[in-house]
Design a protein around this motif. Structure first.
Motif, PDB file in Angstrom:
ATOM      1  N   PHE A  54     -38.566  49.218  43.562  1.00 22.66           N
ATOM      2  CA  PHE A  54     -38.672  47.872  42.989  1.00 22.66           C
ATOM      3  C   PHE A  54     -40.132  47.413  42.947  1.00 22.66           C
ATOM      4  O   PHE A  54     -40.623  46.942  41.916  1.00 22.66           O
ATOM      5  CB  PHE A  54     -37.830  46.914  43.838  1.00 22.66           C
ATOM      6  CG  PHE A  54     -37.910  45.479  43.422  1.00 22.66           C
ATOM      7  CD1 PHE A  54     -37.178  45.014  42.340  1.00 22.66           C
ATOM      8  CD2 PHE A  54     -38.713  44.585  44.114  1.00 22.66           C
ATOM      9  CE1 PHE A  54     -37.252  43.689  41.954  1.00 22.66           C
ATOM     10  CE2 PHE A  54     -38.797  43.261  43.729  1.00 22.66           C
ATOM     11  CZ  PHE A  54     -38.063  42.804  42.649  1.00 22.66           C
ATOM     12  N   ASN A  55     -40.840  47.569  44.065  1.00 21.04           N
ATOM     13  CA  ASN A  55     -42.232  47.129  44.129  1.00 21.04           C
ATOM     14  C   ASN A  55     -43.106  47.939  43.183  1.00 21.04           C
ATOM     15  O   ASN A  55     -43.990  47.398  42.520  1.00 21.04           O
ATOM     16  CB  ASN A  55     -42.772  47.249  45.559  1.00 21.04           C
ATOM     17  CG  ASN A  55     -42.131  46.216  46.472  1.00 21.04           C
ATOM     18  OD1 ASN A  55     -41.719  45.150  46.022  1.00 21.04           O
ATOM     19  ND2 ASN A  55     -42.022  46.537  47.751  1.00 21.04           N
ATOM     20  N   ALA A  56     -42.850  49.238  43.101  1.00 23.11           N
ATOM     21  CA  ALA A  56     -43.666  50.087  42.230  1.00 23.11           C
ATOM     22  C   ALA A  56     -43.481  49.691  40.761  1.00 23.11           C
ATOM     23  O   ALA A  56     -44.434  49.707  39.988  1.00 23.11           O
ATOM     24  CB  ALA A  56     -43.300  51.551  42.431  1.00 23.11           C
ATOM     25  N   LEU A  57     -42.256  49.321  40.385  1.00 18.64           N
ATOM     26  CA  LEU A  57     -42.002  49.013  38.974  1.00 18.64           C
ATOM     27  C   LEU A  57     -42.369  47.585  38.605  1.00 18.64           C
ATOM     28  O   LEU A  57     -42.798  47.323  37.486  1.00 18.64           O
ATOM     29  CB  LEU A  57     -40.527  49.272  38.611  1.00 18.64           C
ATOM     30  CG  LEU A  57     -40.049  50.721  38.734  1.00 18.64           C
ATOM     31  CD1 LEU A  57     -38.621  50.851  38.205  1.00 18.64           C
ATOM     32  CD2 LEU A  57     -40.969  51.671  37.965  1.00 18.64           C
ATOM     33  N   GLN A 182     -44.961  57.770  46.695  1.00 19.51           N
ATOM     34  CA  GLN A 182     -46.143  58.376  46.069  1.00 19.51           C
ATOM     35  C   GLN A 182     -46.174  58.130  44.555  1.00 19.51           C
ATOM     36  O   GLN A 182     -47.057  58.643  43.869  1.00 19.51           O
ATOM     37  CB  GLN A 182     -46.157  59.885  46.324  1.00 19.51           C
ATOM     38  CG  GLN A 182     -46.359  60.282  47.773  1.00 19.51           C
ATOM     39  CD  GLN A 182     -45.043  60.366  48.541  1.00 19.51           C
ATOM     40  OE1 GLN A 182     -44.170  59.510  48.419  1.00 19.51           O
ATOM     41  NE2 GLN A 182     -44.890  61.397  49.356  1.00 19.51           N
ATOM     42  N   GLY A 183     -45.177  57.447  44.037  1.00 14.88           N
ATOM     43  CA  GLY A 183     -45.142  57.180  42.592  1.00 14.88           C
ATOM     44  C   GLY A 183     -44.643  58.356  41.772  1.00 14.88           C
ATOM     45  O   GLY A 183     -44.598  58.299  40.545  1.00 14.88           O
ATOM     46  N   GLU A 184     -44.216  59.418  42.449  1.00 15.00           N
ATOM     47  CA  GLU A 184     -43.773  60.624  41.734  1.00 15.00           C
ATOM     48  C   GLU A 184     -42.410  60.382  41.059  1.00 15.00           C
ATOM     49  O   GLU A 184     -41.490  59.867  41.684  1.00 15.00           O
ATOM     50  CB  GLU A 184     -43.651  61.758  42.773  1.00 15.00           C
ATOM     51  CG  GLU A 184     -43.378  63.120  42.185  1.00 15.00           C
ATOM     52  CD  GLU A 184     -43.127  64.152  43.301  1.00 15.00           C
ATOM     53  OE1 GLU A 184     -43.788  64.079  44.358  1.00 15.00           O
ATOM     54  OE2 GLU A 184     -42.257  65.023  43.090  1.00 15.00           O
ATOM     55  N   GLY A 185     -42.329  60.718  39.789  1.00 18.19           N
ATOM     56  CA  GLY A 185     -41.063  60.621  39.057  1.00 18.19           C
ATOM     57  C   GLY A 185     -40.780  59.241  38.469  1.00 18.19           C
ATOM     58  O   GLY A 185     -39.803  59.067  37.735  1.00 18.19           O
TER      59      GLY A 185
END
Ligand SMILES: Nc1nc2c(ncn2[C@@H]2O[C@H](COP(=O)(O)OP(=O)(O)OP(=O)(O)O)[C@@H](O)[C@H]2O)c(=O)[nH]1
Ligand SMILES: [Mg+2]
Length: 287
Positions: A54-57, A182-185
């Motif tokens: 959620f935070n990454a997006l 790590q933001g992977e995928g």
């Protein structure tokens, strides 16, 4: 109240690419869809990385509060992808959607009554078997879902390999491996969400069919009645199973016609004689 108008504009039409969400119900659930095209629910077992995804997006475009009338906290945020604006709601972590706790009730009601355009189920790749219970429950309620197979870095560390293509084929929904911390995928996850939301990917979710003969018999009588009373309801079988289980919230929704709000307007429009039966369905068959 403008609920009717909102309802007819915002519930699903037969078109796969049209928004599915129920703006009127979403508003009651505390989500305003005025500046968004699609709403995405984030579901998953506790501690699988939902908030990390959620935070990454959503980055800084988020706010937290409580669910209306509940002490459960809610986080909501937004992001754009392609030419669409998305609203994302981080649901409480739950092992099931049977509505036996406040968290389960909140998550279940959001998926059932809010009809998110996509439900992303975040699962722990190192504990896949335990996580699949919730995945299968979500797939009973909605056919628009994406599985985010998170913590693949941890899985790799434990020498666990998940065949995500096989899993996607078996579940009938996209499966995207991620290591969210790590933001992977995450770019692939966004693409999968977009494709399901816009109808470019049409899911064919796996539905468990291992009922006992008695339940099978009850379903054979109950499902057609629910379908007749609520034409176009996307999950009549699941509703029938919940009624057989004595689920109070579902019984209330049936009695008060709330489920009728979730049916597809154009189906009702072509069958006006059925629209009139929306409010009442006999429950005797449950006995
Ligand atoms: N190694 C690794 N750790 C992760 C990953 N994603 C999340 N985490 C970590 O896992 C922990 C739990 O992440 P959260 O995002 O809080 O999980 P959650 O599902 O929101 O948890 P609840 O809201 O409590 O249910 C945190 O310490 C994260 O940093 C990942 O892909 N790999
Ligand atoms: Mg969280």
């Amino acid at each position: 109240m403008d609920t009717k108008q909102t309802t007819s504009q915002s519930t699903a039409s037969g078109c796969e690419g049209c928004p599915m969400h129920h703006a009127g119900n979403l508003r009651k659930l505390g989500v305003n869809m005025e500046n968004s095209d699609f709403v995405i629910a984030l579901a998953g077992n506790p501690n699988t990385g939902k908030s990390t995804v959620f935070n990454a997006l959503t980055g800084l475009r988020q706010h937290t509060g409580n669910w209306p009338g509940k002490t459960v906290t809610r986080a909501e945020g937004g992001f754009s992808y392609g030419d669409k604006r998305y609203k994302m709601v981080d649901l409480p972590g739950t092992y099931s959607l049977l509505s036996t706790s406040l968290d389960e009730e909140v998550a279940r009601d959001f998926i059932l009554f809010g009809q998110p355009d996509v439900t992303v189920i975040v699962v722990d790749a190192t504990r896949l078997e335990r996580n699949l219970n919730l995945v299968l429950q979500v797939l009973e309620i909605t056919d628009r879902a994406v599985v985010c197979l998170n913590l693949v870095d941890e899985a790799r560390r434990h020498k666990l390999i998940v065949d995500e293509r096989r899993l996607a084929r078996d579940l009938g929904v996209p499966v995207v491996p991620t290591a969210a911390r790590q933001g992977e995928g995450l770019p692939e996850l966004l693409a999968a969400i977009h494709d399901v939301a816009t109808g470019q990917t049409v899911c064919k979710p796996y539905r468990v069919k291992t009922e006992s003969p008695a339940i099978k018999q009850a379903l054979a009588r109950l499902v057609p009645q629910i379908e007749a009373a609520f034409p176009g309801l996307p999950n009549a079988r699941w509703v029938a199973l919940r009624l057989l289980d004595g689920d109070e919230r579902l019984m209330q929704a049936v009695r008060q016609g709330e489920l009728g709000d979730l049916t597809r307007p154009e189906v009702v429009a072509y069958q006006p004689q059925l629209a009139a039966t929306h409010h009442a369905i006999p429950l005797e068959v449950v006995s």
